[in-house]
Scaffold this motif. Structure first.
Motif, PDB file in Angstrom:
ATOM      1  N   LEU A   1       0.785  -1.262   0.053  1.00 58.94           N
ATOM      2  CA  LEU A   1       0.098   0.106   0.064  1.00 58.94           C
ATOM      3  C   LEU A   1       0.835   1.238   0.049  1.00 58.94           C
ATOM      4  CD1 LEU A   1      -2.742  -0.883   2.470  1.00 58.94           C
ATOM      5  CD2 LEU A   1      -3.077  -0.857   0.054  1.00 58.94           C
ATOM      6  N   LEU A   2       2.053   0.980   0.655  1.00 60.24           N
ATOM      7  CA  LEU A   2       2.781   2.484   0.969  1.00 60.24           C
ATOM      8  C   LEU A   2       3.359   2.660  -0.545  1.00 60.24           C
ATOM      9  CD1 LEU A   2       4.066   4.266   2.758  1.00 60.24           C
ATOM     10  CD2 LEU A   2       6.059   2.688   3.140  1.00 60.24           C
ATOM     11  N   LEU A   3       3.819   1.427  -1.324  1.00 57.30           N
ATOM     12  CA  LEU A   3       4.327   1.687  -2.717  1.00 57.30           C
ATOM     13  C   LEU A   3       3.467   2.217  -3.630  1.00 57.30           C
ATOM     14  CD1 LEU A   3       6.307  -1.589  -2.722  1.00 57.30           C
ATOM     15  CD2 LEU A   3       7.338   0.755  -3.094  1.00 57.30           C
ATOM     16  N   GLN A   4       1.987   1.793  -3.266  1.00 59.98           N
ATOM     17  CA  GLN A   4       0.956   2.226  -4.427  1.00 59.98           C
ATOM     18  C   GLN A   4       0.728   3.905  -4.193  1.00 59.98           C
ATOM     19  OE1 GLN A   4      -1.447   0.457  -6.361  1.00 59.98           O
ATOM     20  NE2 GLN A   4       0.516  -0.915  -6.050  1.00 59.98           N
ATOM     21  N   HIS A   5       1.055   4.436  -2.953  1.00 56.11           N
ATOM     22  CA  HIS A   5       0.711   5.892  -2.913  1.00 56.11           C
ATOM     23  C   HIS A   5       1.992   6.670  -3.021  1.00 56.11           C
ATOM     24  CE1 HIS A   5      -3.433   5.425  -1.385  1.00 56.11           C
ATOM     25  NE2 HIS A   5      -3.006   4.458  -0.617  1.00 56.11           N
ATOM     26  N   ARG A   6       2.952   6.024  -3.039  1.00 58.04           N
ATOM     27  CA  ARG A   6       4.363   6.880  -3.271  1.00 58.04           C
ATOM     28  C   ARG A   6       4.878   6.424  -4.446  1.00 58.04           C
ATOM     29  NH1 ARG A   6       7.168   7.623   2.695  1.00 58.04           N
ATOM     30  NH2 ARG A   6       4.935   7.936   3.921  1.00 58.04           N
ATOM     31  N   GLU A   7       5.760   7.301  -5.099  1.00 57.81           N
ATOM     32  CA  GLU A   7       6.628   6.940  -6.362  1.00 57.81           C
ATOM     33  C   GLU A   7       7.576   6.202  -6.034  1.00 57.81           C
ATOM     34  OE1 GLU A   7       9.294   9.031  -9.986  1.00 57.81           O
ATOM     35  OE2 GLU A   7       7.839  10.129  -8.705  1.00 57.81           O
TER      36      GLU A   7
ATOM     37  N   LEU B   1       7.443   0.460  -7.637  1.00 55.46           N
ATOM     38  CA  LEU B   1       6.784  -0.610  -8.268  1.00 55.46           C
ATOM     39  C   LEU B   1       7.171  -0.451 -10.034  1.00 55.46           C
ATOM     40  CD1 LEU B   1       3.185  -0.614  -6.554  1.00 55.46           C
ATOM     41  CD2 LEU B   1       5.017  -2.426  -6.649  1.00 55.46           C
ATOM     42  N   VAL B   2       7.014  -1.489 -10.486  1.00 57.89           N
ATOM     43  CA  VAL B   2       7.563  -1.243 -12.080  1.00 57.89           C
ATOM     44  C   VAL B   2       6.295  -0.356 -12.698  1.00 57.89           C
ATOM     45  CG1 VAL B   2       7.623  -2.620 -14.180  1.00 57.89           C
ATOM     46  CG2 VAL B   2       8.668  -3.439 -12.364  1.00 57.89           C
ATOM     47  N   GLY B   3       6.777   0.567 -13.622  1.00 57.88           N
ATOM     48  CA  GLY B   3       5.661   1.373 -14.157  1.00 57.88           C
ATOM     49  C   GLY B   3       5.400   2.562 -13.414  1.00 57.88           C
ATOM     50  N   GLY B   4       6.157   2.769 -12.033  1.00 57.73           N
ATOM     51  CA  GLY B   4       5.611   3.980 -11.178  1.00 57.73           C
ATOM     52  C   GLY B   4       4.723   3.854 -10.335  1.00 57.73           C
ATOM     53  N   ALA B   5       4.301   4.921  -9.236  1.00 57.79           N
ATOM     54  CA  ALA B   5       3.345   4.727  -8.481  1.00 57.79           C
ATOM     55  C   ALA B   5       1.857   4.744  -9.168  1.00 57.79           C
ATOM     56  CB  ALA B   5       3.198   5.737  -7.702  1.00 57.79           C
TER      57      ALA B   5
END
Length: 333
Positions: A29-35, A79-83
């Motif tokens: 979830l942290l990776l989803q919200h930040r680049e 994450l691959v492809g960015g946030a």
């Protein structure tokens, strides 16, 4: 996938199994919200050490989540492809891998389970059904039959059978029984269970519900025909019933015992699931039933508990206790 040292990431089964599912979800979830996040930022957010944060980030990559590290000043994990605001960047196999690691069958906090439900809703529709199936396709029961914990090692056809469970297709199963006879049959795979070091396939067959040891499976062929899944089937509940039945067959003898209240915890520690606690007698003691494999062995287990228990039946157990007592007096009087 490579670690921040440039070395390939290896050892998925053992490494991921030791990472708490709620931390994996929190990091995702942290990776989803930040680049981009650093190990230090993850450590602060989750209140763990940086070493633990790096290990958890590595574990996400080993689980199939598309996360990678950027080396050097200003580096971190992305994450691959960015946030993203959802999980649409995951492939079907990557989504399944995450839910297998952190599914409802695992040991999770209520908050982590709530987060997992949100992740399910965030998945793109084509992946959602398979992710939910993956999350409920596996039960880990670490207590081996009659012994202590041993880390299970995946057998040869585990992946193929789990795919059959997740996709809901029947399997043409080659199987070698304990006498060494090989047969072939079509089964409806319902789930997979790790019991201590052994893995089992729970299936419906033409003759009813059956459980197969996966290390005895000699061949697997996906038929393409859909599985007939019983309405309301729950793998964990079904396995509890199977395990209880096996335990009863292994310990068919029942001894009736009355126990002093202060001895109940001793019996619970010593006999575990073989103990059934009943009502209170007129003199304040507690009625219990203890299962065992035979009268002699069960008497031997009970002989050292004379300070708390009195065996009321069957007579054979009482006779063996008297014999053990006489032998002890003869040797140590």
């Amino acid at each position: 996938m490579r670690s921040d040292t440039g070395q390939p990431l290896t050892g998925f089964p053992g490494s991921v199994a030791r990472v708490r599912a709620d931390r994996l979800i929190s990091i995702l979830l942290l990776l989803q919200h930040r680049e981009q996040v650093t190990a230090a930022e993850v450590a602060r957010e989750l209140e763990v050490s940086e070493r633990t944060a790096r290990r958890d980030l590595d574990a996400l990559g080993m689980a199939g989540v598309p996360v990678y590290s950027v080396r050097g000043r200003g580096g971190g994990w992305r994450l691959v492809g960015g946030a993203r605001t959802d999980l649409s960047g995951l492939t079907a196999s990557e989504a399944r891998a995450l839910f297998l690691v952190a599914g409802p069958a695992s040991s999770m906090t209520p908050a982590a389970k709530a987060a997992l439900r949100k992740l399910v809703q965030a998945l793109p529709e084509p992946f959602r059904v398979q992710a939910e199936a993956a999350a409920s396709s596996l039960v880990m029961d670490p207590q081996r039959w009659g012994a202590s914990w041993v880390e299970p090692r995946p057998p040869r056809f585990l992946d193929e059978l789990q795919d059959a469970v997740i996709h809901g297709v029947q399997v043409r199963l080659g199987y070698v029984d304990r006498e060494g006879s090989e047969t072939e049959r079509t089964v409806h795979p319902l789930g997979i269970v790790a019991k201590g070091p052994s893995w089992y396939l729970v299936s419906d067959t033409g003759t009813g519900r059956r459980t197969f040891r996966i290390d005895r499976v000699s061949s697997v062929g996906l038929t393409g025909d859909p599985v007939r899944r019983p309405e309301g089937f729950d793998l964990a509940e079904s396995w509890r019933a199977i395990a209880d039945e096996v335990d009863r067959k292994r310990t068919p003898l029942e001894a009736r015992v009355v126990c002093a209240p202060e001895g109940i915890d001793v019996l619970r520690t010593g006999f575990g699931g073989r103990l059934v606690v009943g009502g209170v007698t007129t003199d304040g003691r507690i009625e219990v039933v203890i299962r065992g494999s035979d009268e002699h062995l069960l008497a031997g287990e009970l002989a050292g508990l004379i300070a708390w228990v009195e065996v009321t039946g069957p007579p054979g157990v009482r006779d063996w206790l008297a014999s053990i007592g006489n032998a002890l007096v003869k040797r140590y009087a």
